[in-house]
Design a protein around this motif. Structure first.
Motif, short mmCIF file in Angstrom:
data_model
loop_
_atom_site.label_atom_id
_atom_site.label_comp_id
_atom_site.label_asym_id
_atom_site.label_seq_id
_atom_site.Cartn_x
_atom_site.Cartn_y
_atom_site.Cartn_z
N ALA A 1 28.37 50.91 56.79
CA ALA A 1 28.60 50.92 58.20
C ALA A 1 30.23 50.54 58.26
N LYS A 2 30.82 49.73 57.39
CA LYS A 2 32.24 49.48 57.60
C LYS A 2 32.98 50.65 56.75
N PHE A 3 32.58 51.00 55.50
CA PHE A 3 33.42 51.64 55.01
C PHE A 3 33.22 53.24 54.91
N ARG B 1 29.62 65.78 53.72
CA ARG B 1 30.91 65.29 53.69
C ARG B 1 32.06 66.02 53.35
N ARG B 2 31.87 66.58 52.06
CA ARG B 2 33.22 67.23 51.71
C ARG B 2 33.19 68.76 52.46
N TYR B 3 32.03 69.24 52.65
CA TYR B 3 32.20 70.65 53.31
C TYR B 3 32.35 70.51 54.89
N MET C 1 28.00 55.04 48.80
CA MET C 1 28.72 55.63 47.80
C MET C 1 29.12 57.14 48.30
N ALA C 2 28.22 57.90 48.89
CA ALA C 2 28.59 58.95 49.48
C ALA C 2 29.66 59.12 50.53
N GLY C 3 29.82 57.97 51.42
CA GLY C 3 30.97 57.83 52.18
C GLY C 3 32.23 57.17 51.62
N THR C 4 32.34 57.03 50.35
CA THR C 4 33.69 56.47 49.86
C THR C 4 33.97 57.15 48.72
#
Length: 255
Positions: free
Chosen positions: A249-251, A93-95, A166-169
Motif C-alpha cells: 500500500a505504501k510503495f 503496470r508496464r503497459y 513486487m509488481a508495484g516496485t
C-alpha cells in the motif's frame, strides 16, 4: 408517458457492482492465460500425482499423499496469490493498464480488492481440483475445516501483499524473473515436498519463518495430524500479511 422517461442517467454504477464486474473480468483473464494456468493448476496437480504415486522423496511414515497434499495446497496458494498475481500485475503496470483503470470510476483500492477476490475464486477451484486428486490417491484428511480456511485466507493475504509489492516496485521483466525464482526456491525449501527435518537445524529454523513454511506446516498439522488451531503458524502468516500488504500500500507505483 411522462417527460424524461428515456433521459440518460450518467454516473458510475454502484461500487459493489463495479467490484463484482472487475472480479469476474480478472478471473476470466487469469483462467484464459495459458502460462498462468500452467503455473496455478497444472504444475501443482502434476507434482501431487508424481510425488504421491512414486516414492521419490522420503516423507516419513504413513502414506506419502497425507504429507504431500497439504504442502501442495500451500503451493497452489503461493502460485496464484504471489507468482501469478505479481507477474500479471507487473505487466499490466508496464503497459499502462493500471494507470487507465486507476482513472476510471472504480477506486484504486476497489481494483486491488477485485484482484484479491479473483485470486480467492481461483484458489477455490484449485483446492477443489487438488482435493479430488488427493482423494483419488488415497488421502485421508483430518482436523477442523475452519482452521484450514483460516490458514488459507491468511496465506493468501501474505502472498498477495508480497506479490503486489513486487509488481508495484520492480520492472515487469524483473518481476517475471524474480517471481518464478522465488516460486522454485520456496518449492524446494518451503516444506512443500521436502520435509523440514531434512534440513540442518539452523537452516530449518530460518526456513520455518517463511510464509510458505508456516502455511504448509500449519495445513499439515491440521490435515495430517488432526491438530487444533496452529496459532504459531497463524501468527507468522499474520505478521507477513501485515508487512506485505502494508508495504504494498505504501510503495506500490501505478506507472
Amino acid at each position: 408517458m411522462s417527460a424524461g422517461t428515456y433521459a440518460p442517467r450518467p454516473g458510475a454504477a454502484p461500487l459493489s457492482r463495479m467490484i463484482a464486474a472487475q472480479t469476474a473480468l480478472e478471473t476470466r483473464m487469469l483462467l484464459r492465460n495459458g502460462e498462468q494456468l500452467l503455473l496455478t493448476v497444472i504444475i501443482p496437480a502434476l507434482l501431487l500425482v508424481l510425488f504421491g504415486s512414486v516414492d521419490i522423496v522420503d516423507t516419513g511414515s504413513g502414506d506419502p499423499v497425507d504429507f504431500l497434499a497439504p504442502g501442495i495446497l500451500a503451493l497452489a496458494v503461493l502460485s496464484t496469490a504471489f507468482t501469478g498475481q505479481a507477474i500479471a500485475t507487473g505487466f499490466e503496470r508496464r503497459y499502462g493498464v493500471l494507470k487507465r483503470l486507476g482513472a476510471s470510476p472504480l477506486p484504486r483500492w476497489a481494483l486491488m480488492t477485485s484482484k484479491t477476490l479473483s485470486v480467492l475464486v481461483t484458489e477455490v477451484l484449485q483446492v477443489v481440483l487438488l482435493t479430488v486428486i488427493a482423494f483419488a490417491l488415497g488421502w485421508s484428511p483430518h482436523g477442523n475445516p475452519l482452521s484450514v480456511l483460516l490458514l488459507l485466507v491468511l496465506g493468501t493475504a501474505a502472498f498477495s501483499g508480497l506479490g503486489l509489492l513486487m509488481a508495484g516496485t520492480l520492472k515487469a521483466e524483473a518481476t517475471l524473473a524474480a517471481a518464478n525464482l522465488v516460486f522454485l526456491l520456496l518449492l524446494v525449501g518451503g516444506g512443500v515436498i521436502v520435509p523440514m527435518e531434512k534440513f540442518p537445524d539452523a537452516v530449518a529454523s530460518v526456513l520455518g519463518l517463511l510464509p510458505i513454511a508456516a502455511l504448509s506446516d500449519g495445513l499439515r498439522d491440521v490435515l495430517q495430524h488432526g491438530a487444533g488451531v496452529p496459532w504459531g503458524d497463524l501468527g507468522i502468516l499474520a505478521v507477513w500479511s501485515l508487512l506485505g500488504l502494508g508495504a504494498a500500500a505504501k510503495f506500490f507505483r501505478w506507472e
